[in-house]
Design an enzyme around this catalytic site. Sequence first.
Site, PDB file in Angstrom:
ATOM      1  N   CYS A  49       0.868  -1.176   0.000  1.00 31.91           N
ATOM      2  CA  CYS A  49       0.000   0.000   0.000  1.00 31.91           C
ATOM      3  C   CYS A  49       0.911   1.235   0.000  1.00 31.91           C
ATOM      4  CB  CYS A  49      -0.867  -0.037   1.261  1.00 31.91           C
ATOM      5  SG  CYS A  49      -1.727   1.495   1.634  1.00 31.91           S
ATOM      6  N   HIS A  50       0.399   2.334  -0.514  1.00 35.55           N
ATOM      7  CA  HIS A  50       1.231   3.541  -0.615  1.00 35.55           C
ATOM      8  C   HIS A  50       1.750   4.002   0.753  1.00 35.55           C
ATOM      9  CE1 HIS A  50       2.411   7.683  -1.631  1.00 35.55           C
ATOM     10  NE2 HIS A  50       2.797   7.085  -2.737  1.00 35.55           N
ATOM     11  N   HIS A  71       1.050  -3.908   5.880  1.00 35.12           N
ATOM     12  CA  HIS A  71      -0.171  -3.890   6.708  1.00 35.12           C
ATOM     13  C   HIS A  71      -1.406  -4.353   5.954  1.00 35.12           C
ATOM     14  CE1 HIS A  71      -0.143  -0.014   4.659  1.00 35.12           C
ATOM     15  NE2 HIS A  71      -1.447   0.031   4.837  1.00 35.12           N
ATOM     16  N   GLU A  72      -1.270  -4.675   4.681  1.00 36.68           N
ATOM     17  CA  GLU A  72      -2.407  -5.229   3.932  1.00 36.68           C
ATOM     18  C   GLU A  72      -2.100  -6.698   3.711  1.00 36.68           C
ATOM     19  OE1 GLU A  72      -4.385  -1.999   0.903  1.00 36.68           O
ATOM     20  OE2 GLU A  72      -3.466  -3.747   0.036  1.00 36.68           O
ATOM     21  N   CYS A 101     -11.154  -2.662  20.277  1.00 35.68           N
ATOM     22  CA  CYS A 101     -10.974  -3.308  21.585  1.00 35.68           C
ATOM     23  C   CYS A 101     -12.313  -3.844  22.101  1.00 35.68           C
ATOM     24  CB  CYS A 101     -10.351  -2.335  22.584  1.00 35.68           C
ATOM     25  SG  CYS A 101     -11.477  -1.011  23.123  1.00 35.68           S
ATOM     26  N   CYS A 104     -14.037   0.510  24.605  1.00 31.48           N
ATOM     27  CA  CYS A 104     -13.965   1.975  24.757  1.00 31.48           C
ATOM     28  C   CYS A 104     -15.246   2.630  24.234  1.00 31.48           C
ATOM     29  CB  CYS A 104     -12.744   2.524  24.029  1.00 31.48           C
ATOM     30  SG  CYS A 104     -12.884   2.411  22.216  1.00 31.48           S
ATOM     31  N   CYS A 107     -15.730   2.139  20.456  1.00 29.12           N
ATOM     32  CA  CYS A 107     -16.168   0.790  20.069  1.00 29.12           C
ATOM     33  C   CYS A 107     -17.630   0.556  20.437  1.00 29.12           C
ATOM     34  CB  CYS A 107     -15.277  -0.279  20.698  1.00 29.12           C
ATOM     35  SG  CYS A 107     -13.646  -0.389  19.920  1.00 29.12           S
ATOM     36  N   CYS A 115     -11.262   3.311  17.638  1.00 29.85           N
ATOM     37  CA  CYS A 115     -10.952   2.736  18.944  1.00 29.85           C
ATOM     38  C   CYS A 115      -9.875   3.530  19.690  1.00 29.85           C
ATOM     39  CB  CYS A 115     -10.487   1.291  18.727  1.00 29.85           C
ATOM     40  SG  CYS A 115      -9.913   0.465  20.210  1.00 29.85           S
ATOM     41  N   CYS A 179      -7.000  -2.847   4.015  1.00 28.66           N
ATOM     42  CA  CYS A 179      -6.670  -1.417   4.118  1.00 28.66           C
ATOM     43  C   CYS A 179      -7.346  -0.616   3.025  1.00 28.66           C
ATOM     44  CB  CYS A 179      -5.162  -1.186   4.113  1.00 28.66           C
ATOM     45  SG  CYS A 179      -4.728   0.568   4.088  1.00 28.66           S
TER      46      CYS A 179
END
Length: 391
Positions: A49-50, A71-72, A101, A104, A107, A115, A179
């Site tokens: 991803c960029h 992260h993807e 989570c 919170c 959420c 979150c 993502c």
Amino acid sequence: MAANTAGQVIRCKAAVAWEAGKPLVIEEVEVAPPQKMEVRLKILYTSLCHTDVYFWEAKGQTPLFPRIFGHEAGGIVESVGEGVTHLQPGDHALPVFTGECGDCRHCKSEESNMCDLLRINTDRGVMIGDGNTRFSKDGKPIYHFVGTSTFSEYTTLHAGCVAKINPEAPLDKVCVLSCGISTGFGATVNVAKPTKGSTVAIFGLGAVGLAAAEGARLSGASRIIGVDLNANRFEDGEFDLQWHKKSKKFGVNEFVNPKDHSKPVQEVIAEMTDGGVDRSVECTGNINAMISAFECVHDGWGVAVLVGVPNKDDAFKTHPVNLLNERTLKGTFFGNYKPRSDLPAVVEKYMKKELELEKFITHQVSFSEINKAFELMLKGESLRCIIKMEH
């Protein structure tokens, strides 16, 4: 699978960024087992991803190296730490840069997916639980990236950042939902909410912008106008045609390049659409595009949604009358999807053939060729390049 490795340190291959802008190096690293509320995933496919490229270049942020980016991705749960109940070894899952989570105020709110505990933190390179890394090489720590670090055959992350999905879903396709594609698609369907027959302008036709266009197409928009500075990327026009053809697959049926006009692009769009579009989605992070995206929506009902991440010192100006004339400006984060609660349903949209993912995937490389994925993105040749792990 889990019986022999649960609780043990796993040695595996990871693509380590030792310094900013330098090619990643495939190294053998140690991945510590999950602690309380953590999960260790076996990554099967990851995508570039960029955002990975942006932080690897480290031009505009705090550099933190050595680091494992990525992260993807899509993978299978290898083991879970104490207190984890929604996942078990063998589950198919998507890791996500932001989390849920479940406890919170965000959420618990139906309106928010931000979150308090697990929302994205690009500066943090350690686990929330104990402030340590789970990656090391020769006893020295290697830092995490946005809580995911998927450029590794195994990665340890907080359980709240892992969405359990349908095991029938092909991970080499649905990994892109963790993502960019969900971000753009959700910005349109969850936030802009165009109605059937409406007009929509999309600013920036990268993967996120095209996902936003896909959302507009599925919502039944009658006109989808793509605004992009790269419409004439090569002077011979050959790429121009390819780019237009590619974008048309996502429902984009008209194109505007702001550089082709002497007046502001919002005025060009207002003339094209009898006063402005019904909805706009801004996916570049460029301040001028943000102003244009807001000012190009029709008064009385127009809604503009900002998706792109601006530079940290940026600010934009617009006349308050633009708001008083009943235009709405909204922001969104990860398409307003709660990762654990909502992503499984987005995967089902793909499984039911409502949402097409194949057209976002332009390239595939093996893990050992990961630097090629970076080259393709830097040249602007790829939308999404899938990296196949070599377990």
